[in-house]
Structure formats: structure tokens, C-alpha cells
Design an enzyme around this catalytic site. Structure first.
Site, PDB file in Angstrom:
ATOM      1  N   ASN A 162       0.851  -1.196   0.000  1.00 45.58           N
ATOM      2  CA  ASN A 162       0.000   0.000   0.000  1.00 45.58           C
ATOM      3  C   ASN A 162       0.885   1.243   0.000  1.00 45.58           C
ATOM      4  O   ASN A 162       2.110   1.138  -0.032  1.00 45.58           O
ATOM      5  CB  ASN A 162      -0.942  -0.022   1.215  1.00 45.58           C
ATOM      6  CG  ASN A 162      -0.166  -0.094   2.509  1.00 45.58           C
ATOM      7  OD1 ASN A 162       0.562   0.826   2.865  1.00 45.58           O
ATOM      8  ND2 ASN A 162      -0.281  -1.218   3.220  1.00 45.58           N
ATOM      9  N   LYS A 167       9.171 -16.823 -10.889  1.00 53.32           N
ATOM     10  CA  LYS A 167       8.294 -15.777 -11.432  1.00 53.32           C
ATOM     11  C   LYS A 167       7.110 -16.384 -12.187  1.00 53.32           C
ATOM     12  O   LYS A 167       7.303 -17.251 -13.049  1.00 53.32           O
ATOM     13  CB  LYS A 167       9.116 -14.888 -12.367  1.00 53.32           C
ATOM     14  CG  LYS A 167       8.356 -13.683 -12.846  1.00 53.32           C
ATOM     15  CD  LYS A 167       9.177 -12.864 -13.816  1.00 53.32           C
ATOM     16  CE  LYS A 167       8.276 -11.852 -14.496  1.00 53.32           C
ATOM     17  NZ  LYS A 167       8.830 -11.370 -15.743  1.00 53.32           N
ATOM     18  N   LYS A 194     -10.713  -4.261  19.011  1.00 54.30           N
ATOM     19  CA  LYS A 194      -9.310  -4.672  19.212  1.00 54.30           C
ATOM     20  C   LYS A 194      -8.850  -4.443  20.653  1.00 54.30           C
ATOM     21  O   LYS A 194      -7.684  -4.610  20.966  1.00 54.30           O
ATOM     22  CB  LYS A 194      -8.404  -3.934  18.225  1.00 54.30           C
ATOM     23  CG  LYS A 194      -8.740  -4.230  16.758  1.00 54.30           C
ATOM     24  CD  LYS A 194      -7.626  -3.802  15.809  1.00 54.30           C
ATOM     25  CE  LYS A 194      -8.069  -3.988  14.365  1.00 54.30           C
ATOM     26  NZ  LYS A 194      -6.964  -4.006  13.407  1.00 54.30           N
TER      27      LYS A 194
HETATM   28  O1  PMT Z   1       2.918   6.076   6.609  1.00 56.70           O
HETATM   29  P1  PMT Z   1       2.338   7.403   6.144  1.00 56.70           P
HETATM   30  O2  PMT Z   1       2.480   7.611   4.670  1.00 56.70           O
HETATM   31  O3  PMT Z   1       2.874   8.553   6.954  1.00 56.70           O
HETATM   32  O4  PMT Z   1       0.746   7.370   6.412  1.00 56.70           O
HETATM   33  C1  PMT Z   1       0.256   7.258   7.707  1.00 56.70           C
HETATM   34  C2  PMT Z   1      -0.907   6.258   7.765  1.00 56.70           C
HETATM   35  C3  PMT Z   1      -2.085   6.798   6.983  1.00 56.70           C
HETATM   36  C4  PMT Z   1      -0.457   4.895   7.219  1.00 56.70           C
HETATM   37  C5  PMT Z   1      -1.250   6.070   9.296  1.00 56.70           C
HETATM   38  O5  PMT Z   1      -1.505   7.286   9.842  1.00 56.70           O
HETATM   39  C6  PMT Z   1      -2.425   5.125   9.493  1.00 56.70           C
HETATM   40  O6  PMT Z   1      -3.571   5.512   9.412  1.00 56.70           O
HETATM   41  N1  PMT Z   1      -2.045   3.863   9.820  1.00 56.70           N
HETATM   42  C7  PMT Z   1      -3.025   2.765   9.956  1.00 56.70           C
HETATM   43  C8  PMT Z   1      -3.304   2.209   8.612  1.00 56.70           C
HETATM   44  C9  PMT Z   1      -4.193   0.997   8.711  1.00 56.70           C
HETATM   45  O7  PMT Z   1      -3.795  -0.060   8.302  1.00 56.70           O
HETATM   46  O8  PMT Z   1      -5.335   1.179   9.324  1.00 56.70           O
HETATM   47  P2  PMT Z   1      -6.468   0.036   9.535  1.00 56.70           P
HETATM   48  O9  PMT Z   1      -7.697   0.808   9.835  1.00 56.70           O
HETATM   49  O10 PMT Z   1      -6.500  -0.892   8.364  1.00 56.70           O
HETATM   50  O11 PMT Z   1      -5.965  -0.775  10.791  1.00 56.70           O
HETATM   51  C10 PMT Z   1      -6.370  -0.455  12.123  1.00 56.70           C
HETATM   52  C11 PMT Z   1      -5.230  -0.686  13.079  1.00 56.70           C
HETATM   53  O12 PMT Z   1      -4.926  -2.083  13.141  1.00 56.70           O
HETATM   54  C12 PMT Z   1      -3.946   0.028  12.694  1.00 56.70           C
HETATM   55  O13 PMT Z   1      -3.355   0.497  13.870  1.00 56.70           O
HETATM   56  C13 PMT Z   1      -3.112  -1.078  12.062  1.00 56.70           C
HETATM   57  O14 PMT Z   1      -1.702  -0.866  12.279  1.00 56.70           O
HETATM   58  C14 PMT Z   1      -3.583  -2.317  12.816  1.00 56.70           C
HETATM   59  N2  PMT Z   1      -3.509  -3.555  12.036  1.00 56.70           N
HETATM   60  C15 PMT Z   1      -4.268  -3.713  10.926  1.00 56.70           C
HETATM   61  C16 PMT Z   1      -4.226  -4.912  10.240  1.00 56.70           C
HETATM   62  C17 PMT Z   1      -3.407  -5.955  10.716  1.00 56.70           C
HETATM   63  N3  PMT Z   1      -3.325  -7.109  10.087  1.00 56.70           N
HETATM   64  N4  PMT Z   1      -2.657  -5.762  11.812  1.00 56.70           N
HETATM   65  C18 PMT Z   1      -2.707  -4.600  12.485  1.00 56.70           C
HETATM   66  O15 PMT Z   1      -2.010  -4.426  13.488  1.00 56.70           O
END
Ligand code: PMT
Length: 404
Positions: free
Chosen positions: A210, A288, A343
Site C-alpha cells: 500500500n 516468477k 481490538k
Molecule cells: O505512513 P504514512 O504515509 O505517513 O501514512 C500514515 C498512515 C495513513 C499509514 C497512518 O496514519 C495510518 O492511518 N495507519 C493505519 C493504517 C491501517 O492499516 O489502518 P487500519 O484501519 O486498516 O488498521 C487499524 C489498526 O490495526 C492500525 O493500527 C493497524 O496498524 C492495525 N492492524 C491492521 C491490520 C493488521 N493485520 N494488523 C494490524 O495491526
């Protein structure tokens, strides 16, 4: 030591003889890593030319509140938002009086009113003017309002008087400016942060990922160090330099990120800023993948769920105080609150990634912090560095309340 790396210092110069030292101050601030812009009052321009400060800072010097060209380039509100610190050196007695009155009758005083940056003054004036009860009353007022005041030093003055009123030396002012950013609220606390994207391999040359750049997480790591924390930063594949005094562990996939985070435990606080891939290919091809001429256009990739790193650490026997991010394109606060509860988090940072200019791979961000009681605290658009310091200050106050 580059203690002002990534810091934006707006240097205000007012009209006193010590203005000649502002040139050296710009160099000292830049040597410490700061990006510097200069605002001069009309009086300052009688003592030193804008050209000198422009050449040293590498940026155009701002001076006029009502200059349409300057406003078009970087308007005064934008400039006020840009700064992490507004440092006025030298600050004359007149400027102290105008600041104490909250006046906005030139660019510099307007910026001070409009900013939410740290504010610091380095007074410079004749010793009798410094001792005058009016100046001392203004000083008290400014200190009560949170201005930091560096100096003045005592000694021989340009006018021949001896006493307090000399501006501090530029190296001393630059060191004190750096001190504005270390506030010890997380002293002795181990903060674990993950940042950046994960990459989930499809074959040896392809992957799913991403747009996360890691900027938000790296800024949080830097701010946590400034707050006195011991910081472990588990980073996905990003190209950012490691902030000073941070222990960095590089990983690629979500599974590696989970394992590195678990190995970094015990931690007091976990901040999950990483954009972790929710799914990975069910199997990684050893060589590949080739186009299959028989199958026409289509190609189906089978995916399996990745572990949820945040939920795993939030239910760990050595559970840290857990902060998540919620990157959402719609129903931001509703979805973020749901993630907080699902969570089992202490705090969630709702990040509207549908807005242009904030969120993924941008230099700025705007977020809403939501706690367990579903109380919201909005932090408006600012640089990720500035926002990170506000987030860390918020976390530090909530965390210390929790551990008392
Ligand atoms: O890195 P930058 O370019 O500076 O951008 C910052 C950001 C937009 C990436 C950051 O601020 C942000 O929003 N990070 C969370 C992105 C995300 O994956 O969000 P989510 O809503 O999908 O996940 C929720 C939470 O669960 C997050 O804290 C994520 O780290 C965590 N997660 C999600 C999926 C997973 N398999 N494991 C996790 O720990």
C-alpha cells in the site's frame, strides 16, 4: 548534535542593534538541522538587510502583512501553521509590549497570534529599559502565557551601559531552542512503534502493498524520543532515515512485523501506525509467475488472512498500553470507535485517508483521537512532525493517568 532535525523555526527579527547577531543565529539553527524562515519587522531592516538573512536561511524573508505577492506565495496563516517554533531574536522592549497586549499590527505580531507553535523570545535592550517596571510587567504576562524567554545576559552594552539586557549568544539561543522540543513526559518509558507498509510476496518479483510512507510512524518515534522515551521502531520497507536514539528493526511482511513486535516486548506503550496488509497470497510462487496462454485474460490469486498485530499485542500476557490508527475513507469516527472496542485498545487515532493532502504518503495529517470512553479530541491539519508531538503529549498524559 542535530537536535533540531525536521524542526521548522520561524525566526522573528525586531529592530535592535543585536539584529546583526541574527545572521549567525540562522546559521546555528540550520547547523542544528532546522529549516529556517525569517520574518523581519520594519525596524529590523534598518539594522540588517533581508538579503543577508535570505541568503543564509535559503528562503525568502517575510516582512509585510499587506503584501499581496508574499501572501500569494505563503500567506501569513500558512506561515503561522508551518512553524514548530517562533523564536524572536532580538526582541525589543517595544515588541515585548506589543506582544503582551496581543496586538497584530504587523506580520510578526500577527503570526504570534495566529500560531499554535512554541513561542520563544530572546530580549535585547538597554539595561534601564529592561529593568523598567513596564517591561518587567510585560515579561511576567508573557511568561504566564507560556512564552519561553531566553536571557537576557548581563554585561557591557552597545550603548556603553553595563547591566542586564544583552541578547544571548547565537549558539546559546540555538541550544535553548532545541530544548523546547525535549520535555521528558515519557522519561523511562519503553515505546514500541510500528510504521510503514508491509509487503506480501506473490512471487520473487511481485508483491501486494500500500501507499504508506512511514512518515507518520517515524515522526511519532522522534517525538517519543524527545519526550524522553526509549523507542523501538519496527519499520516496514520505507526509505526514511532512522531518527536519532531510536532502535530500528526492519521487516518486510506482516508476519515478520508481528514477530519483531513480539520480540520487542515488554513495552509500556505500543503505537500501531503501520498499514499492515490484511491478506497475503495463500502461497508464494518459487519462481516468477508466467502468463498462461491457455487461460485467456483472467488470473485469480488466492489470499489468506494475516495476523492482526495490534489485536495480538492488545491481548498479550505482557500487554502494553495500546494505541491504534484507523485509516478510513468513510464513516470515520464510527468505524474508528468500532476498531477501538473490537481490538481492545486504550486509544485510537482516526485518520481520514479520503482527504487529499493528508494521510498516506503526505507531509501533513489531521486526526481525531478517541479514548475508551469514546471521548474525542481533534488535532487539525499540521505537519506530521508537529502532529506527532501533539499525539505523544496526549498519549503521555493519558498513559501517566492510567499508571497512577
Ligand atoms: O505512513 P504514512 O504515509 O505517513 O501514512 C500514515 C498512515 C495513513 C499509514 C497512518 O496514519 C495510518 O492511518 N495507519 C493505519 C493504517 C491501517 O492499516 O489502518 P487500519 O484501519 O486498516 O488498521 C487499524 C489498526 O490495526 C492500525 O493500527 C493497524 O496498524 C492495525 N492492524 C491492521 C491490520 C493488521 N493485520 N494488523 C494490524 O495491526
Amino acid at each position: 548534535m542535530q537536535r533540531l532535525v525536521n524542526k521548522r523555526v520561524l525566526l522573528g527579527v525586531s529592530g535592535g542593534i543585536a539584529a546583526y547577531k541574527s545572521a549567525e543565529l540562522v546559521r546555528r539553527l540550520k547547523d542544528a538541522g532546522a529549516e529556517v524562515r525569517v520574518v523581519m519587522t520594519r525596524g529590523a531592516r534598518e539594522f540588517i538587510t533581508p538579503l543577508t538573512l535570505q541568503a543564509l536561511s535559503g528562503n525568502p524573508v517575510h516582512g509585510d502583512l499587506l503584501d499581496p505577492n508574499a501572501e500569494a506565495a505563503m500567506g501569513h496563516i500558512e506561515l503561522a501553521r508551518w512553524a514548530d517554533l517562533i523564536l524572536v531574536a532580538p526582541t525589543t522592549a517595544d515588541l515585548m509590549a506589543r506582544l503582551a497586549q496581543g496586538r497584530g499590527d504587523d506580520l510578526l505580531t500577527t503570526l504570534v497570534l495566529a500560531t499554535d507553535a512554541e513561542l520563544a523570545l530572546a530580549p535585547a535592550m538597554n539595561q534601564a529599559m529592561w529593568r523598567d517596571p513596564a517591561t518587567q510587567a510585560n515579561l511576567q504576562l508573557l511568561l504566564e502565557r507560556g512564552f519561553k524567554v531566553f536571557g537576557p545576559a548581563a554585561g557591557e552594552q552597545a550603548c556603553g551601559d553595563i547591566g542586564p539586557g544583552r541578547m544571548l549568544e547565537p549558539a546559546d539561543i540555538a541550544a535553548r531552542a532545541a530544548d523546547c522540543f525535549s520535555y521528558g513526559a515519557l522519561s523511562g518509558v519503553h515505546v514500541l512503534i510500528n510504521a510503514g507498509p508491509t509487503r506480501e510476496a506473490i512471487d520473487p518479483v511481485r508483491y501486494i502493498s500500500n501507499h504508506s510512507s512511514g512518515k507518520m510512524g517515524f515522526a511519532l518515534a522522534e517525538a517519543a524520543v524527545e519526550a524522553g522515551a526509549r523507542v523501538t521502531l519496527v519499520a516496514g520497507p520505507v526509505t526514511l532515515p532512522t531518527p536519532g536514539r531510536v532502535t530500528r528493526v526492519d521487516v518486510v511482511s506482516a508476519e515478520e512485523m508481528l514477530s519483531a513486535c513480539e520480540q520487542a516486548l515488554p513495552a509500556d506503550i505500543f503505537i500501531a501506525s503501520a498499514a499492515v496488509a490484511d491478506y497475503r497470497p495463500a502461497r508464494v510462487a518459487e519462481s516468477k509467475l508466467k502468463k498462461d496462454p491457455a487461460s485467456g485474460e483472467g488470473f485469480t490469486l488466492s489470499m489468506v488472512r494475516n495476523p492482526d498485530i495490534l489485536a495480538t499485542l492488545a491481548s498479550h500476557p505482557q500487554r502494553p498500553w495500546c494505541v491504534g490508527f484507523a485509516a478510513e475513507t468513510d464513516r470515520l469516527l464510527e468505524y474508528a470507535s468500532d476498531k477501538l472496542q473490537r481490538k481492545n485498545l486504550d486509544l485510537i487515532i482516526a485518520n481520514d485517508v479520503s482527504q487529499p493532502g493528508i494521510g498516506f504518503n503526505s507531509d501533513e495529517n489531521a486526526v481525531t483521537l478517541i479514548d475508551r470512553a469514546l471521548q474525542q479530541h481533534h488535532l487539525p491539519c499540521a505537519s506530521k512532525q508537529k502532529l506527532a508531538r501533539q499525539i505523544i503529549a496526549h498519549i503521555a498524559s493519558r498513559f501517566s493517568g492510567h499508571s497512577e
